[in-house]
Scaffold this motif. Structure first.
Motif, PDB file in Angstrom:
ATOM      1  N   SER A 173       5.659  10.012   1.204  1.00 18.07           N
ATOM      2  CA  SER A 173       5.437   8.661   1.727  1.00 18.07           C
ATOM      3  C   SER A 173       4.026   8.597   2.289  1.00 18.07           C
ATOM      4  O   SER A 173       3.745   9.153   3.359  1.00 18.07           O
ATOM      5  CB  SER A 173       6.473   8.331   2.808  1.00 18.07           C
ATOM      6  OG  SER A 173       6.247   7.037   3.340  1.00 18.07           O
ATOM      7  N   ALA A 174       3.136   7.966   1.559  1.00 23.01           N
ATOM      8  CA  ALA A 174       1.732   7.940   1.969  1.00 23.01           C
ATOM      9  C   ALA A 174       1.068   6.682   1.448  1.00 23.01           C
ATOM     10  O   ALA A 174       1.494   6.102   0.447  1.00 23.01           O
ATOM     11  CB  ALA A 174       0.999   9.178   1.457  1.00 23.01           C
ATOM     12  N   LYS A 175       0.016   6.270   2.133  1.00 27.61           N
ATOM     13  CA  LYS A 175      -0.718   5.078   1.732  1.00 27.61           C
ATOM     14  C   LYS A 175      -1.640   5.379   0.546  1.00 27.61           C
ATOM     15  O   LYS A 175      -2.057   6.512   0.336  1.00 27.61           O
ATOM     16  CB  LYS A 175      -1.564   4.554   2.899  1.00 27.61           C
ATOM     17  CG  LYS A 175      -0.770   3.993   4.059  1.00 27.61           C
ATOM     18  CD  LYS A 175      -1.705   3.452   5.130  1.00 27.61           C
ATOM     19  CE  LYS A 175      -0.929   2.857   6.291  1.00 27.61           C
ATOM     20  NZ  LYS A 175      -1.840   2.321   7.340  1.00 27.61           N
ATOM     21  N   ALA A 176      -1.955   4.334  -0.181  1.00 25.57           N
ATOM     22  CA  ALA A 176      -2.901   4.456  -1.284  1.00 25.57           C
ATOM     23  C   ALA A 176      -4.250   4.949  -0.776  1.00 25.57           C
ATOM     24  O   ALA A 176      -4.726   4.518   0.283  1.00 25.57           O
ATOM     25  CB  ALA A 176      -3.062   3.098  -1.971  1.00 25.57           C
ATOM     26  N   GLY A 177      -4.838   5.880  -1.507  1.00 21.58           N
ATOM     27  CA  GLY A 177      -6.182   6.353  -1.179  1.00 21.58           C
ATOM     28  C   GLY A 177      -6.250   7.463  -0.164  1.00 21.58           C
ATOM     29  O   GLY A 177      -7.346   7.938   0.149  1.00 21.58           O
ATOM     30  N   THR A 178      -5.114   7.917   0.370  1.00 22.86           N
ATOM     31  CA  THR A 178      -5.131   8.996   1.363  1.00 22.86           C
ATOM     32  C   THR A 178      -5.004  10.353   0.681  1.00 22.86           C
ATOM     33  O   THR A 178      -4.564  10.451  -0.476  1.00 22.86           O
ATOM     34  CB  THR A 178      -3.985   8.822   2.373  1.00 22.86           C
ATOM     35  OG1 THR A 178      -2.726   8.894   1.671  1.00 22.86           O
ATOM     36  CG2 THR A 178      -4.085   7.475   3.072  1.00 22.86           C
ATOM     37  N   ARG A 179      -5.347  11.407   1.430  1.00 21.25           N
ATOM     38  CA  ARG A 179      -5.195  12.753   0.882  1.00 21.25           C
ATOM     39  C   ARG A 179      -3.727  13.105   0.683  1.00 21.25           C
ATOM     40  O   ARG A 179      -3.366  13.826  -0.248  1.00 21.25           O
ATOM     41  CB  ARG A 179      -5.857  13.771   1.826  1.00 21.25           C
ATOM     42  CG  ARG A 179      -7.376  13.729   1.825  1.00 21.25           C
ATOM     43  CD  ARG A 179      -7.954  14.826   2.692  1.00 21.25           C
ATOM     44  NE  ARG A 179      -9.398  14.850   2.633  1.00 21.25           N
ATOM     45  CZ  ARG A 179     -10.111  15.492   1.718  1.00 21.25           C
ATOM     46  NH1 ARG A 179      -9.477  16.164   0.769  1.00 21.25           N
ATOM     47  NH2 ARG A 179     -11.425  15.471   1.731  1.00 21.25           N
ATOM     48  N   GLU A 180      -2.881  12.599   1.563  1.00 16.62           N
ATOM     49  CA  GLU A 180      -1.456  12.924   1.475  1.00 16.62           C
ATOM     50  C   GLU A 180      -0.842  12.466   0.163  1.00 16.62           C
ATOM     51  O   GLU A 180       0.026  13.133  -0.400  1.00 16.62           O
ATOM     52  CB  GLU A 180      -0.702  12.292   2.654  1.00 16.62           C
ATOM     53  CG  GLU A 180      -0.986  12.922   4.008  1.00 16.62           C
ATOM     54  CD  GLU A 180      -2.328  12.484   4.575  1.00 16.62           C
ATOM     55  OE1 GLU A 180      -2.920  11.513   4.030  1.00 16.62           O
ATOM     56  OE2 GLU A 180      -2.802  13.123   5.539  1.00 16.62           O
ATOM     57  N   VAL A 181      -1.296  11.319  -0.349  1.00 13.67           N
ATOM     58  CA  VAL A 181      -0.682  10.782  -1.569  1.00 13.67           C
ATOM     59  C   VAL A 181      -0.930  11.694  -2.765  1.00 13.67           C
ATOM     60  O   VAL A 181      -0.169  11.677  -3.737  1.00 13.67           O
ATOM     61  CB  VAL A 181      -1.206   9.352  -1.841  1.00 13.67           C
ATOM     62  CG1 VAL A 181      -2.585   9.391  -2.466  1.00 13.67           C
ATOM     63  CG2 VAL A 181      -0.238   8.576  -2.719  1.00 13.67           C
TER      64      VAL A 181
ATOM     65  N   GLU B 162       0.812  -1.219   0.000  1.00 12.24           N
ATOM     66  CA  GLU B 162       0.000   0.000   0.000  1.00 12.24           C
ATOM     67  C   GLU B 162       0.850   1.276   0.000  1.00 12.24           C
ATOM     68  O   GLU B 162       0.332   2.374  -0.148  1.00 12.24           O
ATOM     69  CB  GLU B 162      -0.918   0.011   1.206  1.00 12.24           C
ATOM     70  CG  GLU B 162      -0.182   0.003   2.532  1.00 12.24           C
ATOM     71  CD  GLU B 162      -1.119  -0.144   3.713  1.00 12.24           C
ATOM     72  OE1 GLU B 162      -0.639  -0.078   4.861  1.00 12.24           O
ATOM     73  OE2 GLU B 162      -2.326  -0.328   3.487  1.00 12.24           O
ATOM     74  N   MET B 163       2.181   1.123   0.137  1.00 13.08           N
ATOM     75  CA  MET B 163       3.086   2.265   0.134  1.00 13.08           C
ATOM     76  C   MET B 163       3.996   2.289  -1.090  1.00 13.08           C
ATOM     77  O   MET B 163       4.717   3.270  -1.312  1.00 13.08           O
ATOM     78  CB  MET B 163       3.963   2.238   1.392  1.00 13.08           C
ATOM     79  CG  MET B 163       3.208   2.235   2.706  1.00 13.08           C
ATOM     80  SD  MET B 163       2.469   3.830   3.074  1.00 13.08           S
ATOM     81  CE  MET B 163       3.918   4.777   3.506  1.00 13.08           C
ATOM     82  N   LYS B 164       3.960   1.244  -1.913  1.00  9.75           N
ATOM     83  CA  LYS B 164       4.889   1.154  -3.040  1.00  9.75           C
ATOM     84  C   LYS B 164       4.557   2.176  -4.117  1.00  9.75           C
ATOM     85  O   LYS B 164       3.408   2.314  -4.529  1.00  9.75           O
ATOM     86  CB  LYS B 164       4.859  -0.253  -3.634  1.00  9.75           C
ATOM     87  CG  LYS B 164       5.566  -1.297  -2.791  1.00  9.75           C
ATOM     88  CD  LYS B 164       5.520  -2.662  -3.465  1.00  9.75           C
ATOM     89  CE  LYS B 164       6.247  -3.699  -2.617  1.00  9.75           C
ATOM     90  NZ  LYS B 164       6.155  -5.053  -3.216  1.00  9.75           N
ATOM     91  N   THR B 165       5.598   2.849  -4.608  1.00  5.50           N
ATOM     92  CA  THR B 165       5.432   3.848  -5.662  1.00  5.50           C
ATOM     93  C   THR B 165       5.935   3.294  -6.997  1.00  5.50           C
ATOM     94  O   THR B 165       6.732   2.354  -7.044  1.00  5.50           O
ATOM     95  CB  THR B 165       6.234   5.113  -5.339  1.00  5.50           C
ATOM     96  OG1 THR B 165       7.633   4.774  -5.280  1.00  5.50           O
ATOM     97  CG2 THR B 165       5.822   5.702  -4.014  1.00  5.50           C
TER      98      THR B 165
END
Length: 564
Positions: free
Chosen positions: A212-220, A188-191
C-alpha cells in the motif's frame, strides 16, 4: 524446457498456449505438446470453449488481429471477425456459442477498448452492455459478468492512479453494474486489478496490491504482481501466490473453476483453486521453426542517413540498421557493418580512410570508427546518452558530436576521453559545424524561450560568441564557407516547442567574419578589366590547386565587427 509460452488456457487436463507465434496444446503435466496452427503470422490468446469443443484465438494472418476458431483437436481455422481494428480474444459465453473479445473500434471514443461477442456460427459482432471494457469472465450460470472497465498498460509495473484497472460486475438480466473493489481508495493509491476470472462465487485477478503506497514513492517499487481473489459480493481480497519478480500475467480459469493457468517469469504455471497448490508446468518442444534463420532483404529507398566520400564518387549510407558504401554513379555496394545492433549516421573522414558512425551495440548509443571497408572497427565513447550530429575534424584525427546531455564533444579517432567544447541548459546543441582550419565551431543553441541563436566557440573550448542576430527572431544551421571567410546560416521566424504548431519561415543569410575591402553585396562589373580579373579569380579556384588552397585556410574572426 521452452521459455515464454504465452496466454495459456486450461480444459479437462489440457493446456492451450501460444508459443513462437503458433497455438499449441499439451497435457497439464507438460507432456505430449503438439502444434495446432501453422502460419507465418502470429496466433495468440487461445481460449477453450466451456464445452471443450473449440479453441478461439486471435491472428494477424490477414493484416491486423482478427478472431478465429478451430476444433480443439486441430483443423482448418475459421475467421469470425473482419474489422480493421485489432480484435483480442478474451473468453467465451457459457453456452459455448459466442466468443468474447475486446477491440478499439471507436464505439465510445477513438482508441478506447470495448467488449464484444461474435457467434461461432458466424454473423455480425454485438457489443456487450458496458461502455468501456478490457477483460471479462461469466459466472457459471451466465447471469453475472465480471470485467475490467479501464484497460491497463499490462506491462507497466507499480502503477498507481485514476486509470488503474478496476473490477465491475454486471447483472446480465437487469443490466445493472456495481464496482466490487477499491471504491473508496484515493486515486494516488489505486492499484491495477487485472484479468478478472469468475470461479464458484469468487473473483480471481492479478494485482500488486500487497504494497500500500502512493504513486511515485520508493515503497511502491516493492509491489509485485500476484494472484488474488475476492468474494463476488465484495469483501477483503486474499493473496494466493507470492512471487517476487512481478512478472505474472494473463491468467485463465477452467470452465469448472478449479484450475487457473498463467504466465510467470517467462514460464507457464498452474494453480489449484481448491488446494491452493501452485506448480510450474515444464514443456519440452523440439520442432523446426516456421521461418528461415536468415532472410534476404531487398532494400530500395530506405536509407535513413548518409555521408559523401571526399571525392564524392561514393557515399556511406545507413539502411535497415547497417552501414553500406555505394557508388554515387557506377560501382559496387560494399557492406561496412555486420551486427545485430543498429548503426546509423555515417560520415567519411576528410582523408577518405575512415567512416565514423553511431551504434547501439552494447545497449546504448556510442560513436564508432572503422576503415572504409569495415575493418578495424573501434568504439570511441561509452557514455549513457544519445549521440547526434557526427562529424570529422579537418585533419581526420578526431571526431566531434553532440549528445542528448546538451553537450558538444571532440574525441580522438585513436581513442581517449571525449572533451566537452560547449553545452546548453535549454536543450541540445543544434547543427554544429567545424571551420575549415579546425580551430572553431559554429552551432545553434536555444535560449529559455526555445529561440535558437548561432554561436561560435574555439575548438579548445572557452568563451562563446553569439552572432549579432537581434534583427532576426532566431538563427540556426550555420555552415562555414570553404575559404573560411563567411558563415552561412538560416534566419527568420523559427521556434521549437508548441510554437511549431504555426508555420515557420526562414531565409538564407551570410555574415563576413572579418572586414572586407569591397561591398559583399556588389555584383557589378563596370569595365572589361574588371571582367578579366573576375575570370582569372574564378579559374584559379578550380582543380587540385583549390584543394591545396583549402587545406591552407586560416579562419580569422573579428568578433567585435560581426555584421550581416
Amino acid at each position: 524446457m521452452i521459455r515464454i509460452p504465452r496466454q495459456p488456457d486450461y480444459h479437462s487436463g489440457k493446456i492451450a498456449f501460444s508459443y513462437a507465434g503458433s497455438v499449441w496444446m499439451a497435457n497439464e503435466d507438460g507432456t505430449n505438446p503438439r502444434r495446432l496452427t501453422v502460419n507465418a503470422a502470429r496466433d495468440v490468446f487461445p481460449r477453450f470453449s466451456p464445452d471443450g469443443k473449440w479453441i478461439a484465438f486471435s491472428s494477424n494472418r490477414y493484416g491486423n488481429y482478427d478472431v478465429f476458431v478451430i476444433p480443439a483437436d486441430g483443423g482448418e481455422p475459421k475467421q469470425l471477425t473482419f474489422n480493421s481494428a485489432n480484435d483480442t480474444v478474451v473468453g467465451w459465453s457459457r453456452d459455448s456459442k459466442n466468443v468474447i473479445f475486446n477491440s478499439a473500434r471507436g464505439r465510445v471514443y477513438p482508441g478506447v477498448l470495448s467488449l464484444y461477442r461474435v457467434a461461432v456460427a458466424g454473423g455480425l459482432e454485438v457489443p456487450l452492455d458496458g461502455d468501456w471494457g478490457y477483460w471479462g469472465s461469466y459466472s457459471a450460470d451466465g447471469l453475472r459478468f465480471v470485467f475490467n472497465r479501464h484497460a491497463p498498460t499490462w506491462w507497466r509495473k507499480h502503477y498507481r492512479g485514476s486509470y488503474a484497472a478496476d473490477l465491475w460486475i454486471e447483472d446480465v438480466k437487469a443490466k445493472t453494474f456495481r464496482k466490487i473493489l477499491d471504491q473508496n481508495v484515493a486515486d494516488e493509491m489505486k492499484t491495477n486489478n487485472t484479468w478478472p476470472q469468475y470461479g464458484n462465487g469468487e473473483i480471481y485477478f492479478v494485482s500488486d496490491r500487497q504494497v500500500s503506497a502512493k504513486a511515485g514513492t520508493r515503497e511502491v517499487l516493492r509491489s509485485t504482481n500476484n494472484l488474488w481473489k475476492v468474494p463476488e459480493i465484495g469483501g477483503k481480497p486474499v493473496q494466493l501466490t507470492h512471487f517476487d519478480d512481478g512478472s505474472l500475467f494473463f491468467p485463465s480459469i477452467s470452465a469448472d473453476g478449479k484450475i487457473i493457468v498463467f504466465e510467470e517469469n517467462a514460464g507457464l504455471w498452474k494453480l489449484d483453486t481448491v488446494t491452493g497448490k501452485v506448480n510450474e508446468v515444464r514443456i519440452e518442444i523440439g520442432t523446426d521453426s516456421k521461418e528461415n534463420n536468415f532472410e534476404v532483404l531487398h532494400i530500395n529507398g530506405e536509407a535513413d542517413s548518409y555521408g559523401l566520400s571526399p571525392s564524392s564518387q561514393r557515399a556511406a549510407i545507413s539502411a535497415h540498421g547497417e552501414i553500406f558504401t555505394i557508388a554515387t554513379e557506377h560501382g559496387d555496394v560494399s557492406r561496412v557493418t555486420h551486427s545485430y545492433s543498429r548503426e546509423t549516421e555515417p560520415t567519411w573522414s576528410p582523408d577518405g580512410k575512415w567512416i565514423a558512425y553511431v551504434s547501439d551495440e552494447g545497449g546504448r548509443d556510442s560513436v564508432w570508427v572503422a576503415d572504409s571497408d569495415g575493418s578495424n572497427a573501434k568504439k570511441l565513447t561509452d557514455t549513457d546518452n544519445e549521440k547526434l550530429n557526427i562529424g570529422w575534424m579537418p585533419d581526420s584525427k578526431a571526431v566531434y558530436f553532440t549528445s542528448s546531455d546538451h553537450g558538444l564533444y571532440i574525441v580522438d579517432a585513436g581513442g581517449g576521453q571525449p572533451r566537452k567544447i560547449a553545452s546548453n541548459d535549454a536543450g541540445n546543441i543544434l547543427g554544429s559545424h567545424v571551420s575549415p582550419d579546425g580551430k572553431w565551431f559554429a552551432y545553434a543553441k536555444q535560449d529559455r524561450d526555445l529561440r535558437a541563436h548561432v554561436h561560435i566557440v574555439s575548438a579548445q573550448g572557452g568563451e562563446e560568441h553569439r552572432l549579432n542576430d537581434d534583427l532576426l527572431f532566431s538563427t540556426l544551421a550555420p555552415r562555414w564557407t570553404p575559404d573560411g571567410k563567411k558563415l552561412i546560416f538560416l534566419g527568420g521566424y523559427v521556434q521549437g516547442g508548441s510554437a511549431t504548431l504555426r508555420e515557420n519561415a526562414a531565409a538564407l543569410y551570410s555574415v563576413s567574419l572579418s572586414e572586407e575591402e569591397k561591398d559583399p553585396m556588389s555584383r557589378d562589373i563596370d569595365s572589361e578589366s574588371a571582367a578579366e580579373s573576375t575570370e582569372r579569380a574564378d579559374s584559379s579556384r578550380g582543380g587540385r590547386a583549390a584543394a591545396v588552397e583549402a587545406h591552407a585556410v586560416e579562419v580569422k574572426i573579428e568578433f567585435g565587427g560581426l555584421e550581416r
